[in-house]
Design a protein around this motif. Structure first.
Motif, short mmCIF file in Angstrom:
data_model
loop_
_atom_site.label_atom_id
_atom_site.label_comp_id
_atom_site.label_asym_id
_atom_site.label_seq_id
_atom_site.Cartn_x
_atom_site.Cartn_y
_atom_site.Cartn_z
N ALA A 111 -17.45 9.73 51.76
CA ALA A 111 -17.09 8.35 51.41
C ALA A 111 -15.64 8.03 51.75
N MET A 112 -14.74 8.92 51.38
CA MET A 112 -13.32 8.67 51.62
C MET A 112 -13.03 8.61 53.12
N LYS A 113 -13.66 9.49 53.87
CA LYS A 113 -13.44 9.50 55.32
C LYS A 113 -13.92 8.20 55.95
N LYS A 114 -15.07 7.70 55.47
CA LYS A 114 -15.60 6.44 56.00
C LYS A 114 -14.63 5.29 55.76
N VAL A 115 -14.06 5.27 54.56
CA VAL A 115 -13.14 4.18 54.21
C VAL A 115 -11.89 4.21 55.09
N TYR A 116 -11.40 5.41 55.35
CA TYR A 116 -10.13 5.54 56.07
C TYR A 116 -10.30 5.70 57.59
N LEU A 117 -11.55 5.77 58.07
CA LEU A 117 -11.77 6.10 59.47
C LEU A 117 -11.08 5.14 60.43
N ARG A 118 -11.27 3.85 60.23
CA ARG A 118 -10.67 2.88 61.17
C ARG A 118 -9.15 2.93 61.11
N LEU A 119 -8.62 3.00 59.90
CA LEU A 119 -7.16 3.06 59.74
C LEU A 119 -6.60 4.33 60.37
N SER A 120 -7.28 5.45 60.15
CA SER A 120 -6.83 6.73 60.72
C SER A 120 -6.77 6.66 62.23
N ARG A 121 -7.75 6.02 62.82
CA ARG A 121 -7.81 6.00 64.29
C ARG A 121 -6.74 5.12 64.91
N VAL A 122 -6.41 4.00 64.28
CA VAL A 122 -5.33 3.18 64.86
C VAL A 122 -3.98 3.85 64.62
N MET A 123 -3.84 4.55 63.49
CA MET A 123 -2.60 5.30 63.25
C MET A 123 -2.47 6.44 64.27
N GLN A 124 -3.58 7.08 64.54
CA GLN A 124 -3.58 8.15 65.54
C GLN A 124 -3.22 7.61 66.92
N ALA A 125 -3.73 6.42 67.24
CA ALA A 125 -3.42 5.81 68.54
C ALA A 125 -1.92 5.58 68.68
N PHE A 126 -1.30 5.09 67.62
CA PHE A 126 0.15 4.86 67.63
C PHE A 126 0.89 6.20 67.77
N MET A 127 0.42 7.20 67.04
CA MET A 127 1.06 8.51 67.05
C MET A 127 0.96 9.16 68.43
N LEU A 128 -0.21 9.08 69.04
CA LEU A 128 -0.39 9.68 70.37
C LEU A 128 0.44 8.95 71.42
N HIS A 129 0.59 7.64 71.25
CA HIS A 129 1.42 6.88 72.19
C HIS A 129 2.88 7.33 72.07
N LEU A 130 3.35 7.50 70.84
CA LEU A 130 4.72 7.97 70.64
C LEU A 130 4.90 9.38 71.21
N GLN A 131 3.90 10.21 70.99
CA GLN A 131 3.99 11.58 71.52
C GLN A 131 4.07 11.56 73.05
N LYS A 132 3.30 10.68 73.65
CA LYS A 132 3.27 10.59 75.12
C LYS A 132 4.63 10.16 75.68
N VAL A 133 5.24 9.15 75.07
CA VAL A 133 6.50 8.63 75.62
C VAL A 133 7.68 9.55 75.33
N THR A 134 7.53 10.44 74.35
CA THR A 134 8.64 11.35 74.01
C THR A 134 8.37 12.78 74.46
N LEU A 135 7.32 12.96 75.24
CA LEU A 135 6.87 14.31 75.60
C LEU A 135 7.97 15.15 76.25
N ASN A 136 8.79 14.52 77.06
CA ASN A 136 9.83 15.27 77.79
C ASN A 136 11.21 15.15 77.16
#
Length: 671
Positions: free
Chosen positions: A432-457
């Motif tokens: 239940a908790m995962k279902k509630v947070y799934l959409r929010l987790s994925r957009v937060m992950q998208a932001f995090m991965l974007h930051l990781q990509k631009v700061t990789l080097n």
């Protein structure tokens, strides 16, 4: 007596005084001998191994001790200052170092040059005064003045009166009357005989002193035990002085073991009652899952800090910089939802600064997005009728007289109730908790991965400056120069741009503002969602919102406007074309909405004022629809533009057809 004198004037007067009385040269030499020890020794010298600061002379120091946890109320201080030498205590110097120097902890911005200059001048004057007193300057000065011959006394008085230090021949009168020189006048001589006057700028030059002082203000981590510094930096988040450190000694002793064993979690003790700080299990996971009023202060104990073990497990793996920020803001439920959402994302390979950036970016929107998702799932899965739900009901639902559940709606005002509902359901539904947070987790992950990509080097030391507010820190430009990276190149990494002219910082609220609308139209956020993709979607959403606002404004301002259309009839037929003049604000707005162009926003007022005319142009046989814009002048129309939907320009043969229509229409009007 109160005339302002420049440094050069005073230095010149001091040299003249020395020429008049060579005996005073011995006083100056004594001071210089003592001052040479400062230059050779350095003004601030930190012995990191011994936890000691040597100050000015080799015989002045401040010693720091490591607390002994067993002796909670030990009599020995953790700080011992030594400013005594040969029965003389430098109280001014001690006060300056204990009270006036503030060591920076969280405020890492460059200190203002005027502030540094003021502090350097203050320290310089204190040292000059201390040196003068340490060589018994007052006694030697008095003796030298008393041993002057009449000629020396006359020249001395003349010099001092010319400089308006005093207005009577004080030295001559003292010699004649065999009386002591007035104390105020003696202080004037004392000022002239101090090294900061005699040597002027050559005595502890200000610029190097400012630089040394500045470095010293950022050196607390070098002379304090790491665990002590950790504690101090939590309670004095910006800066502290040594007197404040001394006042904190009891707290340091209580928390020292926690700081050594679990330094990353230490920030949470600020939310705990001091009476329990001595407990060895103070920072155990169990307390983060219960609202224990004995452990937590009132501001933190209204609810358990977290509803699920997953969030607490994630928390315990994070760095001190992340947890310090969380503990400082955890009383806001937004932060609790942000942390819980991020706990469903693998952050193990993420730099702490990236995790911190994600939390800070989403902190003000997490609760709203959580409620949005929770409400949708609660309706879909009928949570309000679930046996485990005994506390809330959806507002508007009929309730029996004995039903005491609280009526809630999808509003931030009911965040705690929505969180409690999700938590109660999750006790019997692990997903239940995962279902509630799934959409929010994925957009937060998208932001995090974007930051990781631009700061990789990025080099490690540059990662400390990815957040815009940290780029005001004093070391930012130094680190950029070290890696030969221009400031603009660094900052450009944190921008996103569409194919047009829209360019935004990824820390801007531009995409974040769109997420609520995105959730409303997207039931399931795909795993493959990217921040760049969300940005492109948000551009269209913002543009549409802007158009809607403009259209609403136009409708409000011009709905009652009355103007004379160019054509008597709205519908005009020419060859195989049908032209409809847009003769009302409603039709102008409708055309703009339908064709997604800027007609209403850019031309409505000109149409109303009789300077412009617009037609809906459609083919009688083929599905061709366009908007024709014409300039209206002297009772005639001239072609301006012909556009398809989305501001796309029409083909040349269509433009020719429109121009032929305008020529024909002008001719008809002239008849």
């Amino acid at each position: 007596m109160h005339k302002e004198r420049s440094v050069s004037e005073l230095a010149n007067a001091a040299q003249q005084l020395l020429r008049i009385s060579p005996e005073l040269s011995y006083l100056i030499q004594d001071q210089q001998d003592l001052a040479s020890q400062i230059t050779a020794h350095q003004l601030f010298k930190i012995n990191q191994e011994q936890r000691r600061i040597h100050i000015a002379y080799p015989f002045f120091d401040i010693q720091f001790f490591t607390p002994q946890p067993a002796a909670e109320y030990a009599a020995d201080s953790l700080v011992r200052s030594n400013f005594d030498y040969q029965h003389h205590k430098s109280e001014q110097l001690e006060d300056f170092f204990l009270q006036d120097i503030h060591f920076q902890t969280g405020d890492l911005k460059a200190q203002h040059p005027l502030f540094l200059r003021g502090k350097a001048q203050q320290l310089r004057e204190i040292l000059a005064d201390d040196i003068f007193n340490r060589v018994l300057g007052e006694q030697k000065l008095t003796a030298a003045l008393q041993r002057m011959n009449p000629s020396q006394a006359q020249f001395t008085d003349q010099l001092m009166m010319d400089l308006q230090f005093y207005h009577v021949p004080a030295v001559q009168n003292s010699l004649v009357d065999q009386t002591p020189i007035d104390k105020n006048i003696l202080q004037c001589f004392q000022q002239l005989c101090r090294l900061d006057t005699v040597l002027a700028h050559d005595f502890l030059p200000l610029q190097p002193l400012m630089e040394s002082f500045d470095e010293f203000c950022f050196s607390a981590a070098q002379f304090l035990d790491p665990s002590v510094y950790r504690i101090v930096s939590l309670f004095y988040r910006e800066q502290f002085n040594l007197n404040e450190l001394i006042e904190l000694e009891d707290d340091i002793r209580l928390l020292y073991l926690h700081a050594k064993e679990q330094p990353h979690l230490l920030g949470f003790v600020r939310l705990m009652n001091r009476e329990v700080w001595h407990r060895s299990d103070l920072l155990s996971k169990q307390y983060f899952l219960t609202a224990n009023h004995r452990i937590w202060q009132k501001k933190a104990a209204l609810l358990p800090l977290f509803d699920c073990k997953r969030a607490v497990n994630w928390l315990f793996k994070q760095s001190a910089e992340v947890l310090d920020w969380i503990s400082l803001n955890i009383q806001h439920s937004n932060i609790r939802t942000a942390v819980t959402a991020l706990s469903f994302v693998d952050c193990s390979q993420m730099h702490p600064q990236i995790i911190l950036a994600v939390l800070q970016y989403f902190q003000h929107v997490c609760a709203r997005l959580f409620i949005q998702s929770c409400h949708a799932i609660a309706i879909e899965q009928n949570w309000f009728e679930h046996p485990q739900n005994k506390t809330v009901v959806l507002q508007g639902t009929k309730q029996a007289m004995d039903d005491h559940r609280v009526a809630i709606r999808p509003s931030i005002l009911y965040l705690d109730e929505w969180m409690a509902l999700a938590s109660n359901i999750a006790k019997h539904d692990d997903l239940a908790m995962k279902k509630v947070y799934l959409r929010l987790s994925r957009v937060m992950q998208a932001f995090m991965l974007h930051l990781q990509k631009v700061t990789l080097n990025f080099p490690e030391d540059l990662m400390a400056f990815i957040l815009p507010e940290t780029q005001r820190d004093r070391d930012f430009y130094t680190v950029l120069q070290r890696h030969k990276m221009p400031q603009d190149v660094f900052r450009q990494q944190f921008y996103v741009q569409n194919s047009g002219t829209i360019r935004k910082s990824i820390f801007d609220a531009y995409v974040r503002d769109y997420l609520s609308a995105y959730f409303a139209e997207t039931k399931a956020v795909p795993k493959t969602v990217t921040w760049s993709g969300l940005f492109q979607q948000s551009v269209a959403w913002h543009e549409n919102n802007q158009k809607e606002e403009i259209l609403a404004k136009l409708k409000k301002e011009f709905s009652l406007a009355d103007w004379k259309p160019f054509c008597a009839a709205a519908d005009v037929y020419f060859e195989q074309w049908h032209f409809q003049e847009l003769q009302s604000v409603e039709r102008i707005i409708e055309e703009s909405k339908k064709f997604q162009h800027c007609l209403a926003a850019s031309y409505a007022q000109r149409i109303i004022e009789g300077e412009y005319a617009a037609f809906h142009m459609s083919h009688l046989l083929h599905p061709l629809r366009m908007t024709l814009g014409c300039i209206r002048q002297n009772g005639q129309l001239s072609f301006d533009q012909l556009e398809l939907p989305n501001n796309e320009k029409a083909a040349e043969h269509l433009v020719q057809a429109a121009q032929q229509f305008i020529q024909w229409l002008n001719a008809e009007i002239d008849k």
